[in-house]
Each structure stands twice: as structure tokens, then as C-alpha cells.
Enzyme design. Structure first.
Site, PDB file in Angstrom:
ATOM      1  N   HIS A   3     -12.228  -2.178  -0.528  1.00 47.92           N
ATOM      2  CA  HIS A   3     -11.272  -3.122   0.053  1.00 47.92           C
ATOM      3  C   HIS A   3     -11.528  -3.464   1.520  1.00 47.92           C
ATOM      4  O   HIS A   3     -10.853  -4.311   2.080  1.00 47.92           O
ATOM      5  CB  HIS A   3      -9.834  -2.599  -0.071  1.00 47.92           C
ATOM      6  CG  HIS A   3      -9.492  -1.526   0.919  1.00 47.92           C
ATOM      7  ND1 HIS A   3      -9.987  -0.267   0.842  1.00 47.92           N
ATOM      8  CD2 HIS A   3      -8.720  -1.550   2.036  1.00 47.92           C
ATOM      9  CE1 HIS A   3      -9.532   0.455   1.861  1.00 47.92           C
ATOM     10  NE2 HIS A   3      -8.759  -0.299   2.597  1.00 47.92           N
TER      11      HIS A   3
HETATM   12  N1  UDP Z   1      -4.633   4.699  -3.548  1.00 47.36           N
HETATM   13  C1  UDP Z   1      -3.716   4.609  -4.580  1.00 47.36           C
HETATM   14  N2  UDP Z   1      -3.976   3.728  -5.603  1.00 47.36           N
HETATM   15  C2  UDP Z   1      -5.098   2.958  -5.640  1.00 47.36           C
HETATM   16  C3  UDP Z   1      -6.030   3.072  -4.575  1.00 47.36           C
HETATM   17  C4  UDP Z   1      -5.761   3.939  -3.534  1.00 47.36           C
HETATM   18  O1  UDP Z   1      -2.703   5.310  -4.595  1.00 47.36           O
HETATM   19  O2  UDP Z   1      -5.271   2.190  -6.586  1.00 47.36           O
HETATM   20  C5  UDP Z   1      -4.340   5.625  -2.445  1.00 47.36           C
HETATM   21  C6  UDP Z   1      -5.427   6.617  -2.179  1.00 47.36           C
HETATM   22  O3  UDP Z   1      -5.319   7.728  -3.034  1.00 47.36           O
HETATM   23  C7  UDP Z   1      -5.199   6.967  -0.718  1.00 47.36           C
HETATM   24  C8  UDP Z   1      -4.690   5.665  -0.154  1.00 47.36           C
HETATM   25  O4  UDP Z   1      -4.235   4.890  -1.261  1.00 47.36           O
HETATM   26  O5  UDP Z   1      -4.205   7.938  -0.572  1.00 47.36           O
HETATM   27  C9  UDP Z   1      -5.797   4.983   0.564  1.00 47.36           C
HETATM   28  O6  UDP Z   1      -5.430   3.713   0.856  1.00 47.36           O
HETATM   29  P1  UDP Z   1      -6.484   2.562   1.155  1.00 47.36           P
HETATM   30  O7  UDP Z   1      -7.782   2.885   0.521  1.00 47.36           O
HETATM   31  O8  UDP Z   1      -5.810   1.291   0.781  1.00 47.36           O
HETATM   32  O9  UDP Z   1      -6.572   2.579   2.748  1.00 47.36           O
HETATM   33  P2  UDP Z   1      -7.428   3.394   3.811  1.00 47.36           P
HETATM   34  O10 UDP Z   1      -7.265   4.852   3.525  1.00 47.36           O
HETATM   35  O11 UDP Z   1      -8.842   2.926   3.718  1.00 47.36           O
HETATM   36  O12 UDP Z   1      -6.824   3.019   5.109  1.00 47.36           O
END
Ligand code: UDP
Length: 357
Positions: free
Chosen positions: A206
Site C-alpha cells: 500500500h
Molecule cells: N492489517 C489488518 N488488515 C489488513 C492489512 C493490515 O488488520 O488487511 C493490520 C496489520 O496487521 C497491522 C496494520 O494493519 O497491524 C498495519 O497497517 P498498514 O499496513 O495499513 O500501515 P503501516 O503499518 O504501514 O503504517
């Protein structure tokens, strides 16, 4: 003590769930939850409030779907209005999204102390919107709560040190422990997707640098085809939109599913043979659950996981990406604990009470 918490995006709901649980049991602190509306789909927002027992937001600002500038500007204005009404003792912000920066900026300008959870992370890549958000937030925060020692060192190099920096550990580790056990008891996602434990790759994509570049996004999809096993891809709305608008083909071994709730996501993380991701949170969750991770980026904020051998960086822009992507990395060194003891949320509230009582 009145804490005004700003959340808006998926990873912030998960982080806030751990701290809100501690606040709900506290006799000294109360919480007013503000949702900016940055993520608004039911499966990117509502599901987390329901599954993780996060208090219903007192305010939903309904700001989402715009550019970074539009979102940040609208949030800033709306958050200031809420703050002037609520007059909180402190504002609590998480991570590195536009909601984080808008919350911190609104508070700092009207002299409400800012507490930043997950302070001190750096990719040193200012083309990432997240890097701008986290650097600026750190520099206007009164209390900086870091997830690990690397973050403390990063802040020291920018002249931020002393009692306003406290290394509390990672609230996402608390969440992984608490909800990991619940996932094993309640999730039926392996059956629903017909997956064998340790027989599939879990992938997420993403980050703007991957989704908005047709060549990189196409290379990542080609890479999934080389993984010689099923790849489950819970698809972020932005990535879905870009795959469609670029007209990219999804390989046959890739099973696309809608974004998952956290409990099902944790279950897939625990039972994957490999995690392939550009997410910050998912890199660490792979480590928490003892699963090797391939990070589809040029750099990572979580450098200690690369050093420990749990995380392999593989840039989709590199010439040899497709040659390397099919090789399953070996697990890293077991036993290290760079993210605290699973009680970071308690330490967040202890630090806030100590600093602002
Ligand atoms: N996550 C979730 N469902 C999904 C994809 C990710 O619950 O379909 C959770 C994942 O386990 C983690 C968090 O969302 O705890 C991460 O979010 P994201 O990847 O959107 O953002 P980043 O961590 O890169 O800021």
C-alpha cells in the site's frame, strides 16, 4: 487528566486499542477519542472498533479521500475546533499519518502538550509522506515515547533527548500478544480461504512509492508469480484502484481478498510461511509471530529486524528483484526482544501521568 486521542488510519486503531484499554481501567486518566475520518471504509475502520473494543469516537471529523494537503489542512481546522471545546490536558498521537501531523500541529499551536507514541522512527527518505509527518511531529512533541533503542538514538541525533524521551517499547507488540491468542481461538480465516498452515505467502502492498508507480507495482505482481505457492493479498483500497487504472494483470497464484479485520490478519500472519509487505506494522508482526519477512521497499525504519535476520529488504526497483524474490529467506536469530516486554501501553500511561500530573 483528560487525554484527547487522535486516530484516523488503520494502524492507529490497532495501536490505540492497547492504550485505550489501559486508560479505561485508570483512575487518573480519561480519554476523548477523535477519529479524523482518514480511513472511512467499514473494513478499514469500523471493524477495528468492533473487534478490538476501542471506545466509540466522541468526534468523527469525516475528513478523508483528499490529497495530503487537503486532508491535513481540513483536519487541522476541525481538530482545533474540538480542542478549543474539550480543553484536554494532553493530546495523544500515534505513528506517522496525516492525522498524526494535523493532531500534533493543532495541539502545539494552542499550547496543548503533544505526546507522540512511536516517536523517533526514521526511513531517512523524505519522499515518503510518512517521514515528513513523523519528523515534524517529533519536533513539536512534549513527550516522545519510542518503541525501541534505535528510535532513541535517531532522536538524539536531531537534538531531542533527556526526560521528554522515554523508551516504552512497542504498543504493537502488546497487541500482537493479546490478540494473537484470541485469533487462534476465534479466527476461521484459514478454513474460509482454504489455506494450509505454512503453505502460503501473506502479502500486503500500500505504500505510495509502490502503488503510484506502474513499473514498481507491475514488478511486485510479477514477483508474486515467482513465489511458487499461493499468495494471499488483502488488498488496500488504493492498491486496488491503481491495479485497475493501470490495467495490470494479477497472477493466477494470487488470491485477492478484501482488507481483513485484525484478528483474521494476525491469524494469517501466524500461519504464513513468508510475509511479503511494504507495511511498517506488518514487518514487525511477522517477527512477533516468528515468520520471515521480505520487505518490498528500498529502506526500512525497523533496521534491527534486518540486523537480526528476520527481515530481508528487496527493492522492487532493483534490477535483480525478480531473480531474488522467489528465494525463501531463512528465519532469523530467535530470542531478541527489541520492542519491550508487551507492557508498552501501561508504560505510555505511566509516562503521561509522570510528565503532566
Ligand atoms: N492489517 C489488518 N488488515 C489488513 C492489512 C493490515 O488488520 O488487511 C493490520 C496489520 O496487521 C497491522 C496494520 O494493519 O497491524 C498495519 O497497517 P498498514 O499496513 O495499513 O500501515 P503501516 O503499518 O504501514 O503504517
Amino acid at each position: 487528566m483528560k487525554i484527547l486521542t487522535i486516530v484516523g488510519a488503520r494502524p492507529q486503531f490497532i495501536k490505540a486499542a492497547t492504550v485505550s484499554r489501559v486508560i479505561s481501567k485508570s483512575t487518573t486518566c480519561s480519554e476523548v477519542m477523535v477519529h479524523t475520518g482518514q480511513h472511512f471504509d467499514a473494513n478499514m475502520s469500523d471493524v477495528f472498533f468492533q473487534e478490538l473494543d476501542i471506545p466509540e469516537p466522541a468526534y468523527n471529523l469525516g475528513v478523508g479521500g483528499g490529497t495530503h494537503g487537503q486532508n491535513t489542512g481540513r483536519m487541522l481546522e476541525a481538530i482545533e475546533t474540538v480542542m478549543l471545546k474539550e480543553r484536554p490536558d494532553v493530546t495523544l498521537v500515534y505513528g506517522d499519518t496525516d492525522s498524526t501531523l494535523a493532531g500534533a500541529l493543532a495541539a502545539a499551536k494552542i499550547h496543548v502538550p503533544v505526546v507522540h507514541v512511536e516517536a523517533g522512527l526514521r526511513s531517512f527518505n523524505k519522499r515518503m509522506p510518512e517521514e515528513i509527518n513523523r519528523q515534524l511531529t517529533d519536533h513539536i512533541s512534549s513527550l516522545l515515547l519510542t518503541p525501541n533503542n534505535v528510535a532513541v538514538e535517531n532522536l538524539a541525533k536531531e537534538g531531542i533527548a533527556g526526560p521528554r524521551v522515554r523508551n516504552v517499547g512497542d504498543v504493537m507488540y502488546d497487541a500482537a500478544l493479546f490478540f494473537g491468542e484470541k485469533a487462534e481461538r476465534t479466527s476461521r480465516i484459514l478454513e474460509r480461504l482454504d489455506l494450509a498452515s505454512k503453505g502460503f505467502v501473506l502479502a500486503t502492498v500500500h505504500r505510495q512509492e509502490n502503488t503510484d508507480d506502474v513499473k514498481r507495482l507491475g514488478t511486485i505482481l510479477d514477483g508474486f508469480a515467482r513465489m511458487a505457492r499461493p499468495v494471499v493479498l488483502p488488498l488496500h483500497p488504493r492498491t486496488k484502484q491503481r491495479i485497475a487504472s493501470f490495467g495490470l494483470q494479477v497472477p493466477g497464484n494470487v488470491q485477492i481478498v478484501e482488507p481483513l479485520g485484525y484478528i483474521d490478519m494476525v491469524m494469517l500472519e501466524k500461519h504464513a510461511s513468508l510475509v511479503a509487505t511494504d507495511s511498517g506494522g506488518v514487518q514487525k508482526e511477522a517477527y512477533f509471530h516468528g515468520v520471515p519477512c521480505l520487505t518490498l521497499r528500498d529502506e526500512t525504519e525497523w533496521v534491527e529486524l534486518v540486523q537480526l535476520g528476520w527481515n530481508t529488504l528487496l527493492s522492487p526497483g532493483a534490477g535483480d528483484f525478480l531473480d531474488k524474490v522467489g528465494v525463501l529467506p531463512a528465519p532469523g536469530v530467535p530470542g531478541a526482544s527489541p520492542y519491550g516486554n508487551g507492557n508498552a501501553a501501561d508504560l505510555v500511561i505511566d509516562a503521561i501521568v509522570d510528565a503532566f500530573r
